[in-house]
Design a protein around this motif. Structure first.
Motif, mmCIF file in Angstrom:
data_model
loop_
_atom_site.group_PDB
_atom_site.id
_atom_site.type_symbol
_atom_site.label_atom_id
_atom_site.label_comp_id
_atom_site.label_asym_id
_atom_site.label_seq_id
_atom_site.Cartn_x
_atom_site.Cartn_y
_atom_site.Cartn_z
ATOM 1 N N THR A 115 96.794 32.740 -37.034
ATOM 2 C CA THR A 115 98.206 32.352 -36.931
ATOM 3 C C THR A 115 98.960 32.741 -38.196
ATOM 4 N N ARG A 116 98.352 32.470 -39.339
ATOM 5 C CA ARG A 116 98.997 32.804 -40.617
ATOM 6 C C ARG A 116 99.058 34.321 -40.836
ATOM 7 N N LEU A 117 97.979 35.003 -40.476
ATOM 8 C CA LEU A 117 97.965 36.459 -40.651
ATOM 9 C C LEU A 117 99.037 37.123 -39.794
ATOM 10 N N ALA A 118 99.204 36.640 -38.576
ATOM 11 C CA ALA A 118 100.204 37.228 -37.677
ATOM 12 C C ALA A 118 101.617 37.038 -38.205
ATOM 13 N N ALA A 119 101.830 35.964 -38.974
ATOM 14 C CA ALA A 119 103.177 35.673 -39.490
ATOM 15 C C ALA A 119 103.415 36.257 -40.885
ATOM 16 N N ALA A 120 102.414 36.941 -41.453
ATOM 17 C CA ALA A 120 102.535 37.450 -42.824
ATOM 18 C C ALA A 120 103.674 38.458 -42.955
ATOM 19 N N GLU A 121 104.516 38.260 -43.965
ATOM 20 C CA GLU A 121 105.624 39.169 -44.233
ATOM 21 C C GLU A 121 105.226 40.299 -45.167
ATOM 22 N N ASN A 122 104.197 40.065 -45.980
ATOM 23 C CA ASN A 122 103.729 41.086 -46.917
ATOM 24 C C ASN A 122 102.222 40.965 -47.067
ATOM 25 N N SER A 123 101.619 41.922 -47.767
ATOM 26 C CA SER A 123 100.157 41.954 -47.841
ATOM 27 C C SER A 123 99.590 40.840 -48.714
ATOM 28 N N GLU A 124 100.371 40.290 -49.649
ATOM 29 C CA GLU A 124 99.891 39.140 -50.412
ATOM 30 C C GLU A 124 99.678 37.948 -49.485
ATOM 31 N N GLU A 125 100.657 37.717 -48.596
ATOM 32 C CA GLU A 125 100.516 36.642 -47.611
ATOM 33 C C GLU A 125 99.405 36.963 -46.622
ATOM 34 N N LEU A 126 99.242 38.230 -46.311
ATOM 35 C CA LEU A 126 98.250 38.651 -45.324
ATOM 36 C C LEU A 126 96.851 38.198 -45.714
ATOM 37 N N PHE A 127 96.505 38.351 -46.982
ATOM 38 C CA PHE A 127 95.138 38.073 -47.399
ATOM 39 C C PHE A 127 94.961 36.707 -48.055
ATOM 40 N N ALA A 128 96.058 35.999 -48.307
ATOM 41 C CA ALA A 128 95.961 34.722 -49.024
ATOM 42 C C ALA A 128 95.100 33.707 -48.279
ATOM 43 N N ASP A 129 95.175 33.723 -46.933
ATOM 44 C CA ASP A 129 94.450 32.700 -46.176
ATOM 45 C C ASP A 129 92.970 33.025 -46.006
ATOM 46 N N CYS A 130 92.517 34.143 -46.553
ATOM 47 C CA CYS A 130 91.082 34.436 -46.532
ATOM 48 C C CYS A 130 90.306 33.391 -47.331
ATOM 49 N N ILE A 131 91.012 32.664 -48.188
ATOM 50 C CA ILE A 131 90.357 31.630 -48.996
ATOM 51 C C ILE A 131 89.741 30.556 -48.110
ATOM 52 N N SER A 132 90.412 30.207 -46.998
ATOM 53 C CA SER A 132 89.870 29.171 -46.112
ATOM 54 C C SER A 132 88.533 29.610 -45.521
ATOM 55 N N GLY A 133 88.421 30.894 -45.168
ATOM 56 C CA GLY A 133 87.151 31.415 -44.663
ATOM 57 C C GLY A 133 86.083 31.435 -45.737
ATOM 58 N N ALA A 134 86.488 31.805 -46.961
ATOM 59 C CA ALA A 134 85.539 31.818 -48.074
ATOM 60 C C ALA A 134 84.977 30.413 -48.306
ATOM 61 N N ASP A 135 85.827 29.406 -48.166
ATOM 62 C CA ASP A 135 85.360 28.020 -48.309
ATOM 63 C C ASP A 135 84.405 27.650 -47.174
ATOM 64 N N PHE A 136 84.742 28.074 -45.955
ATOM 65 C CA PHE A 136 83.897 27.739 -44.805
ATOM 66 C C PHE A 136 82.490 28.311 -44.976
#
Length: 634
Positions: free
Chosen positions: A325-346
């Motif tokens: 959901t967050r990736l689809a709404a990303a306006e730029n590439s910084e936002e695109l990859f920022a939520d990868c942190i949640s996966g890294a935590d998982f």
């Protein structure tokens, strides 16, 4: 003494079989203070009988991660060759390593021997199961289900089966052998055994999965396991502990194979003579399906494991949905990859770097014109899980991560690398530090592929926007000067005028014409004429206000539309054009001079009638200026 570094090539290092080998390698490296870099395919090697083989773009995308290995940084290479998604990878990695005098060991892959190999004894493992049935249970009617006829693993296991029968004086009967293709076909083979009439006392299967299908068939016909027929497997996969009854099986000593691989590299580094092949023997695990372990009801631990498994899968689904959901709404590439942190935590990663090719991040045009079918030499770090490396830090892919000399720290380095690709484009890779080996399997693959697909879609949309913009520019701009053409003037000029009319601002139209362009073309060629046009265009664009619409409307004719100019300032802008051209003429060294004649017409927005009329009136003033210039030269 500098710490040694091992590169390990594997597909899906956190799947069960592979993770056991990698765990053995990792624990040995940890104990001996050796850096471990794992280069990981995401997708499993497909079985030979697949009806839907991977496309070339997928094979290339998966294989490219092994081109990331910098053989100047490693002291040894381990390949789990049997897992490679493309067989050619084995020889390619081996050739590159040997060219740098880096020793290579192929682990658990009897089909592609190299100079050094760690092999798992199939014969010993199968013998353990069959010998157990004969010697411990006193059975003589033992059927065998293999994989594919002629398959190396099947033939080795069949030979072991025959050997034990022969040693105990039990005649081999062809009718007691079937081939389950390592999957569901084992169900049909079991039915054939039952139809034969001469019921077996036991069925030895060449894989655990075939044993499950075999037992499903027996139970569907009312046979009890092990009371009526004993079943054994081969592999020792996790599910063999969960099936009811639990499965007696033999398995390769995968962890010990990993340990022996590292120890063999150490002997090679020490200059010792090492044999070409080292065999690691297997082990037998007796459970309920042979009767050695009594059946019992599922205990609390079993149900606890099932609940924990289901809970983790639910957590992963929520993590994935939220990330997408967050990736689809990303306006730029910084936002695109920022939520990868949640996966890294998982996945309990200690650190994660998202490394993207500079082709995609530095220039829209580069992303279209560059060769994106390979990992780029120049990379950009778009995420550091620990936040120590700023976003968009540039580094070279040969350095692997955006940290200089990262292999030379106080502690051993454990880092893994997985590809990020989308169709034919290699976007980059993930570099991550796992907390442990194993446990995630297909979940991790799903997570990475979702990141890659979202990133690929994002970059593709950016490139499409750029292409559309470029096509629009071709439609509204003059290709020689890059000023607007007549279409651009009509579109953007009308917009500027409409805004001025709404705000009752002044509207000014300049008409500019190059002096004596024809003699320049005739005497010095059309290339010089084009140069004169371009210099005039640049002077006009430089001299005029930023918001002006500058247009080339003919061969040597230009129109500039401006608003909000103070009346009386128009001549200053014309003088600025002349000043720019005089500066060029003084420095160009050309045998001709570039000059222009200019005229203008200004009106208040409230009195504006039409743009066409204003251009005509500005033209009249321009021709008066041109006539005056000619009269002055006479």
């Amino acid at each position: 003494m500098k710490r040694k570094t091992i590169a390990l090539c594997v597909t899906g290092f956190d799947w069960e079989k592979e993770s056991r080998i990698v765990d053995g390698v990792w624990r040995t490296c940890l104990d001996k203070d050796i850096n471990l870099l794992i280069f990981v395919n995401l997708l499993r090697k497909q079985p030979v009988y697949t009806e839907r083989p991977y496309s070339e773009s997928i094979l290339n995308g998966e294989s490219e991660i092994f081109d990331l290995i910098n053989y100047d940084l490693v002291d040894g290479v381990l390949i789990l060759g049997d897992t490679m998604i493309r067989e050619s990878i084995i020889d390619e990695v081996a050739d590159r390593a040997e060219a740098k005098n880096v020793p290579v060991i192929n682990v658990a892959d009897p089909d592609h021997p190299l100079d050094h190999n760690i092999l798992l004894s199939d014969r010993n493992a199968m013998e353990l199961c069959v010998r157990h049935l004969v010697e411990e249970h006193g059975l003589t009617k033992i059927n065998f289900i293999g994989g594919f006829p002629g398959n190396y693993e099947t033939e080795i296991r069949l030979a072991a089966y025959k050997k034990v029968l022969e040693e105990h004086g039990i005649p081999f009967e062809e009718k007691r052998v079937g081939y389950g293709r390592f999957w569901r076909k084992a169900y049909d083979v079991t039915e054939d055994f039952l139809k034969e009439g001469d019921l077996p006392e036991a069925i030895a299967c060449a894989s655990d999965m075939m044993a499950f299908f075999c037992m499903d068939c027996l139970k569907s016909h009312g046979y009890r396991i092990p009371e009526d027929i004993i079943v054994t497997g081969f592999d020792g996969i996790k599910e063999s502990e969960l099936y009811s009854p639990t499965l007696t099986t033999s398995r390769h000593a995968y962890g010990r194979a990993g340990v022996e691989a590292v120890k063999t590299l150490e002997r090679i580094w020490a200059g010792e003579e090492v044999s070409r092949d080292l065999y690691v023997e297997s082990e037998l695990i007796t459970r309920q399906s042979c009767g050695c372990v009594p059946k019992k009801d599922r205990n609390e631990d079993f149900y606890g494991e099932q609940i924990a498994f289901r809970t983790r899968n639910l957590e992963f689904n929520h993590t994935l949905i939220d990330m997408n959901t967050r990736l689809a709404a990303a306006e730029n590439s910084e936002e695109l990859f920022a939520d990868c942190i949640s996966g890294a935590d998982f996945f309990y990663m200690k650190n994660l770097y998202v490394c993207i090719s500079s082709y995609f991040e530095k220039s829209e045009d580069d992303g279209i014109s560059a060769d994106t079918t390979r990992i780029a030499e120049d990379m950009v770090c778009m995420l550091d899980r620990q936040g120590k490396v700023p976003v968009r830090t540039e580094f070279r892919s040969k350095d692997l991560v955006p940290i200089k000399n990262f292999l030379d720290g106080e502690k051993m380095v454990f880092m893994a690398f997985s590809p990020l690709y989308y169709r034919d484009d290699i976007m980059g890779y993930l570099a991550y530090e796992p907390s442990y080996v194993g446990g995630s399997g297909d979940l991790f693959t799903t997570w990475v592929l979702n990141i890659a697909n979202n990133a690929g879609s994002f970059y593709m949309k950016n490139q499409l926007k750029y292409v559309v913009k470029k096509l629009e520019n071709l439609y509204v701009r003059d290709p020689l000067t890059e000023l607007y053409n007549r279409r651009g003037m009509n579109s953007f000029g009308e917009d500027l005028v409409a805004d001025a009319v709404r705000n009752n601002s002044t509207i000014t139209v300049f008409s500019v014409d190059i002096d004596d362009l024809k003699p320049i073309n005739d005497n010095y060629g059309h290339q010089s004429g084009d140069n004169a046009i371009c210099r005039a265009a640049l002077s006009i664009k430089t001299a005029m206000p930023d918001e002006s619409v500058c247009c080339r409307t003919g061969g040597d004719e230009f129109v500039v539309i401006s608003s909000r100019l103070e009346k009386g300032m128009e001549k200053q802008y014309i003088e600025s054009i002349e000043k720019e051209l005089n500066s060029y003429n003084n420095e160009s060294g050309m045998p001709y001079k570039v000059s222009c004649s200019c005229g203008f017409y200004t009106v208040d927005g409230s009195k504006f009638e039409s743009l066409e009329k204003m251009i005509t009136l500005a033209d009249i003033e321009m021709y008066k200026s041109k006539t005056a210039k000619k009269a002055g030269r006479c």
